[in-house]
Scaffold this motif. Sequence first.
Motif, PDB file in Angstrom:
ATOM      1  N   LEU A  89     -21.971  59.120  78.013  1.00 54.71           N
ATOM      2  CA  LEU A  89     -21.028  60.236  78.094  1.00 54.71           C
ATOM      3  C   LEU A  89     -20.743  60.811  76.721  1.00 54.71           C
ATOM      4  N   ARG A  90     -20.501  59.957  75.736  1.00 57.58           N
ATOM      5  CA  ARG A  90     -20.263  60.446  74.364  1.00 57.58           C
ATOM      6  C   ARG A  90     -21.494  61.171  73.838  1.00 57.58           C
ATOM      7  N   ARG A  91     -22.664  60.584  74.081  1.00 57.31           N
ATOM      8  CA  ARG A  91     -23.916  61.164  73.581  1.00 57.31           C
ATOM      9  C   ARG A  91     -24.134  62.568  74.121  1.00 57.31           C
ATOM     10  N   VAL A  92     -24.068  62.726  75.420  1.00 60.50           N
ATOM     11  CA  VAL A  92     -24.386  64.020  76.020  1.00 60.50           C
ATOM     12  C   VAL A  92     -23.286  65.035  75.746  1.00 60.50           C
ATOM     13  N   THR A  93     -22.031  64.581  75.646  1.00 61.21           N
ATOM     14  CA  THR A  93     -20.944  65.519  75.353  1.00 61.21           C
ATOM     15  C   THR A  93     -21.075  66.074  73.947  1.00 61.21           C
ATOM     16  N   TYR A  94     -21.346  65.203  72.998  1.00 61.77           N
ATOM     17  CA  TYR A  94     -21.557  65.694  71.627  1.00 61.77           C
ATOM     18  C   TYR A  94     -22.798  66.566  71.540  1.00 61.77           C
ATOM     19  N   ASP A  95     -23.896  66.159  72.191  1.00 64.38           N
ATOM     20  CA  ASP A  95     -25.138  66.926  72.098  1.00 64.38           C
ATOM     21  C   ASP A  95     -24.974  68.347  72.618  1.00 64.38           C
ATOM     22  N   LEU A  96     -24.178  68.520  73.668  1.00 61.97           N
ATOM     23  CA  LEU A  96     -24.052  69.844  74.278  1.00 61.97           C
ATOM     24  C   LEU A  96     -22.866  70.642  73.757  1.00 61.97           C
ATOM     25  N   THR A  97     -21.810  69.981  73.304  1.00 63.30           N
ATOM     26  CA  THR A  97     -20.619  70.728  72.882  1.00 63.30           C
ATOM     27  C   THR A  97     -20.222  70.487  71.436  1.00 63.30           C
ATOM     28  N   GLY A  98     -20.737  69.429  70.816  1.00 62.18           N
ATOM     29  CA  GLY A  98     -20.339  69.124  69.448  1.00 62.18           C
ATOM     30  C   GLY A  98     -18.938  68.571  69.342  1.00 62.18           C
ATOM     31  N   LEU A  99     -18.341  68.161  70.464  1.00 58.76           N
ATOM     32  CA  LEU A  99     -16.984  67.632  70.499  1.00 58.76           C
ATOM     33  C   LEU A  99     -16.968  66.306  71.251  1.00 58.76           C
ATOM     34  N   PRO A 100     -15.975  65.461  70.984  1.00 56.15           N
ATOM     35  CA  PRO A 100     -15.876  64.208  71.752  1.00 56.15           C
ATOM     36  C   PRO A 100     -15.355  64.481  73.147  1.00 56.15           C
ATOM     37  N   PRO A 101     -15.696  63.644  74.105  1.00 55.20           N
ATOM     38  CA  PRO A 101     -15.093  63.795  75.434  1.00 55.20           C
ATOM     39  C   PRO A 101     -13.597  63.519  75.356  1.00 55.20           C
ATOM     40  N   THR A 102     -12.815  64.245  76.132  1.00 53.72           N
ATOM     41  CA  THR A 102     -11.369  64.011  76.155  1.00 53.72           C
ATOM     42  C   THR A 102     -11.078  62.740  76.938  1.00 53.72           C
ATOM     43  N   LEU A 103      -9.890  62.194  76.742  1.00 56.26           N
ATOM     44  CA  LEU A 103      -9.534  60.971  77.471  1.00 56.26           C
ATOM     45  C   LEU A 103      -9.543  61.192  78.981  1.00 56.26           C
ATOM     46  N   PRO A 104      -9.030  62.322  79.521  1.00 61.18           N
ATOM     47  CA  PRO A 104      -9.156  62.546  80.970  1.00 61.18           C
ATOM     48  C   PRO A 104     -10.607  62.601  81.439  1.00 61.18           C
ATOM     49  N   GLU A 105     -11.509  63.173  80.610  1.00 63.82           N
ATOM     50  CA  GLU A 105     -12.927  63.218  80.983  1.00 63.82           C
ATOM     51  C   GLU A 105     -13.523  61.815  81.007  1.00 63.82           C
ATOM     52  N   VAL A 106     -13.129  60.987  80.047  1.00 63.58           N
ATOM     53  CA  VAL A 106     -13.614  59.607  80.015  1.00 63.58           C
ATOM     54  C   VAL A 106     -13.129  58.851  81.247  1.00 63.58           C
ATOM     55  N   GLU A 107     -11.847  58.974  81.554  1.00 63.21           N
ATOM     56  CA  GLU A 107     -11.286  58.273  82.699  1.00 63.21           C
ATOM     57  C   GLU A 107     -11.950  58.713  84.000  1.00 63.21           C
ATOM     58  N   ALA A 108     -12.187  60.023  84.137  1.00 62.89           N
ATOM     59  CA  ALA A 108     -12.821  60.532  85.353  1.00 62.89           C
ATOM     60  C   ALA A 108     -14.243  60.009  85.485  1.00 62.89           C
ATOM     61  N   ALA A 109     -14.983  59.963  84.387  1.00 57.80           N
ATOM     62  CA  ALA A 109     -16.372  59.486  84.429  1.00 57.80           C
ATOM     63  C   ALA A 109     -16.430  58.004  84.788  1.00 57.80           C
ATOM     64  N   LEU A 110     -15.558  57.210  84.185  1.00 54.54           N
ATOM     65  CA  LEU A 110     -15.577  55.772  84.461  1.00 54.54           C
ATOM     66  C   LEU A 110     -15.165  55.468  85.896  1.00 54.54           C
ATOM     67  N   ALA A 111     -14.302  56.312  86.451  1.00 52.16           N
ATOM     68  CA  ALA A 111     -13.859  56.090  87.830  1.00 52.16           C
ATOM     69  C   ALA A 111     -14.852  56.612  88.855  1.00 52.16           C
ATOM     70  N   ASP A 112     -15.756  57.511  88.437  1.00 49.28           N
ATOM     71  CA  ASP A 112     -16.705  58.144  89.355  1.00 49.28           C
ATOM     72  C   ASP A 112     -17.911  57.224  89.565  1.00 49.28           C
ATOM     73  N   GLN A 113     -18.049  56.668  90.722  1.00 46.93           N
ATOM     74  CA  GLN A 113     -19.145  55.750  91.029  1.00 46.93           C
ATOM     75  C   GLN A 113     -20.269  56.416  91.814  1.00 46.93           C
ATOM     76  N   SER A 114     -20.195  57.734  91.996  1.00 44.28           N
ATOM     77  CA  SER A 114     -21.241  58.432  92.749  1.00 44.28           C
ATOM     78  C   SER A 114     -22.527  58.485  91.926  1.00 44.28           C
ATOM     79  N   PRO A 115     -23.677  58.467  92.581  1.00 46.29           N
ATOM     80  CA  PRO A 115     -24.952  58.429  91.841  1.00 46.29           C
ATOM     81  C   PRO A 115     -25.239  59.702  91.047  1.00 46.29           C
TER      82      PRO A 115
END
Length: 833
Positions: free
Chosen positions: A197-223
Motif C-alpha cells: 500500500l505504501r509503495r503503490v501510493t507513493y508511486d502514483l501520488t508521491g504522498l503517504p497513505p492516510t491513516l483512514p486509507e491504511v485502516e480501510a485497506a487492512l480491514a478489506d479482505q476482498s481479493p
Amino acid sequence: MSVSLRFLAAVVLLTGAFLAYVRTAPPSTSAAEHGKFFEKEVQPILQAQCLSCHGPEKKVRGGLRLTTREELLKGGDSGPAISIEKPEESLFLKAIHHQEMKMPPKGKLPQAQLEVLTKWIKLGAPWSEAAVAKHHGPPPVDDRARAFWSFKPVVRPALPAVRDADWVKNPIDAFILARLEAANLTPAPPAEKLALLRRVTYDLTGLPPTLPEVEAALADQSPDWYDRTVDRLLASPAYGERWARHWLDLVRYAESNSFERDGTKPYVWRYRDYVIRAFNNDLPYDQFIREQLAGDELDRVTTDSLIATGFYRLGPWDDEPVDATQALYDELDDIVSTTGQVFLGLTVGCARCHDHKIDPFPQKDYYRLLGFFHGFRRYGLRSHETVVAASLRSIASAEEQAQQKEQADAHQQKIVAANAALKAIENEVQPKLKGGERDDFKYEQNRLAILRKNTPALLNQETFDRYANLRRERDKLERTKPSSMAMALCITEEAKVRETFVLMRGNPAAKGDRVEPGFPQVLGGATPELPAPAATAKTAGRRRVLADWIANPANPLTARVMVNRLWQHHFGRGLVRSASDYGYRGTPPTHPELLDWLASEFVARGWKLKEMHRLILTSNAYRMASQPNPAAQARDAENDLLWRFELRRLSAEEVRDSILAVSGNLNPKMGGPSIHPTIPREVLAGQSNPGTNWDLNCPPAERARRSVYVHVKRSLAVPVLSAFDAADTDGSCPVRFTTTPPTQALGLLNGDFANEQAKLFAADLRKQAGDDVNAQVKLALRRVTQREPSAREVERGLRFLSTMQAAHKQSPDEALKAFCLLALNLNEFVYLD
C-alpha cells in the motif's frame, strides 16, 4: 640424418608451432564462427562501452587500445589485458567485473554483456579484423546499423512458456518469470499488504497513505482490494502532480532563465499546470507529443495546445550574449538535444559539431532535424519587452478580450479625467508663481510641495485638498491597472524560415552544405513533404511534420522510450537503464521481449498512460517483496532479472511533501502561480543580488503547498529539495541519482523547514490526542510509519520525552516537538520496501 629422425624433428617443430598457436589463438571449432561471434556479440559491446576511451584516437586511457587483437594482448600501463594461459585471471575480466579496477567507470555492465565478454576471453579473444575496420571512424549508417535493437521496428513477441504458470497474473509476469526460470531463480514472495500500500501510493501520488486509507485497506479482505486501490489512486488529482514532476525533469523545467540575472520566465507555471492536467485527464501520449512540439500548428488549436508549446521556452536564455547568432544556435541546440533525448532516447546533440562518435548519426542528420525548428523566434533579445513580443500570447477568449478592452478603456478615461482636473488647478496657480518656484513647478514631482507652501496665499485650503486627493486617486489608478488578458509562454516563429546549413564544428560563421528538414538516416532518413507556406500563416508548419513522425506508431523509438520511463519510475530503473540513450553506448534492455511487448501494448491501448500503469502495477512482478535471497544475490547481484523488488528512498519532493502531510500542514491547493518557501538568509546570499525574484513574504498557507508548485529558480535551490537530489534543470534529467550526503541528516535535524514542521506536528498531536502523552507518541509514530507502533517503540518514545524534560530542561511542548523531529528522521519514514 635418417628419414625417421628428420620426420621426428619435423613433428617436434610442428608441435611447437601448434602449441604456440594454441597459446595465442582461440581454441575454436572454426575461425569463421569465432569471427561471427566477435562481430555479432563482442564488437557492439566494445564499440558502445569501451572504444570512446580505448579507441583509435592518439590519446587513450591507461595506454590501452582495443582496436586490434595485438593491442589487446599488448595491454596498457597496467600490463597485458588478457592472459591466454589463464584467461580467468585476465586483467580485462577483473576490470569489467569491478574487482581490481572499475571499467567502464560509469557503472558495471549488465550481466548479459559480462557473460559475452567472459566467454570471449575464455575462447582466447578471437577477432574479426574486417569488423573492426568497418568501425574505425564515425559509425556507418548501413543495414547493420539499422538492425541494432532499438532502431528495428517494434514486433510484438509471443508470450514465453513458463513452468510456474500460477505465478503469472498478466503477460508481464510471463516475461519476468521466463528469465528467472532460465537462470534457476525464483521470484520473491509477495510484499506484505501495508508495504504494498505504501509503495503503490507513493508511486502514483508521491504522498503517504492516510491513516483512514491504511485502516480501510487492512480491514478489506476482498481479493480485489488492491486493484480497486490502484484505480482510486489513478483517479486522484495527486497522481497528476506526482507524474508531472517526472515529465518536468525530462523537459528541463525551470521558471527562470539562468545566467547572471536569472530572471523569471513570465507565466511559465501554466506549462506545469498543463502537464498536471494532461496526466490527470489521461491525455493520449501521441497527442501529448503533438501538443508540445506543434500545439500551435494543429488542425484544432486550443488553449492547452498553445500552453504546451511552452516546452520550447523552458531552457536557459542568455539575455546579454556576446554573439547573438551563436546564442540563437545554442538555444536551437537545446531544443534539438532535448527533443531527441526526451521523445526518441537519442543523444543527437553529440552531432552538432561533427559526426556522432558513437552512434550512426552523421552531422548532416543533426542539421536536418534542426531544420524543423529553424523558424523558431528567440525567447527574447535583451529587454522584458522583447520577451513579451516574442514569447507571450493571449489565451483569452474573444468575450474575455472584449471585456478586458472595455475595462481598460474605462480605466484610461478615469486617468484622463483626473489629469484634466489637476491641470486646471495647476494652470490657475502657475502664472502666480515667482522666481525659482516657477521653474521647479515644471516638474511634476515638485508641484504638490509648492502648492502646499503657497496655501492659502495662492489657493484656498479646499482647492489644495481637492488637488491632493486627485493626485492620490490618479497615482492609485496608474498603479492598479485592470487585470491583463490571460497570457501564456509559447513559441512563435519568424516571418521567414531561415535556410539551414551544416555548420562546420558547430560554428555559425562556417557554413557547409545546405540541408532540408529530414529524419535520421538510421530511422529511414526520409525527406518529408513540407507544407507550402501560406501568406497568412504564422508558422511554417514544419514542427507538425516532425511531431507526426515522432508520434507515429511505426516509429521504433517513441513507444519503447516512454514505456521504459513508466517502468523506471515504478521499479526504480528502466528495462533500459540508460533511459535517454538508446544508441550504441546505451545499456541494452535486460528484457528486450518484454520491452517490445509493452511498447506494442501501449500503442494498441491508444497510447493511454493510465492503462499501462494499471497493467504494470497489477503484475506479480511489481507486488514482490524486497527481501534479499542469498542464492539469487550471488547469481544476480544487480537484480537485472528482477527476482525481487528494490528498496528505494523517497525523492526530494516526496520527502518535503511527506513532512507536510504527516505534520497535518499540507495545503492541497492545485495550480496557479508558483510558491516561494522560506529560504535561509545564508542561502539567499549566494545570489548575485540576494532575494531577487524570490517572494520573501509568501503566506504560510501557500508555502505549505506541494513541491511541484515551488518556484524553480536555476540559481537558487531550496535546501531540503537540493539535499535530496532534486533534478538539475540546466538540461534534460532522465534519472535522478540517489545520494546520502551528510547534508540530508543535518538538514532534517537542524534545518529551518524540518524544525518548523516538527513544531506544527507537535501542535497538531496535542490537538488530536490531548494531553495524553502515550497517545501523542502512538499517533506520531502511526502518522510517520503508517503502521501500529510496537509497545517497545512507544516505551522508547515516552522515555525520550522524559529524558528531554529531565536532563535537558525542556518544557513538555519543546520535548514533544523534539520527538516529532526525531520521528521525521526515521529511516522508515524516508525509505520504501
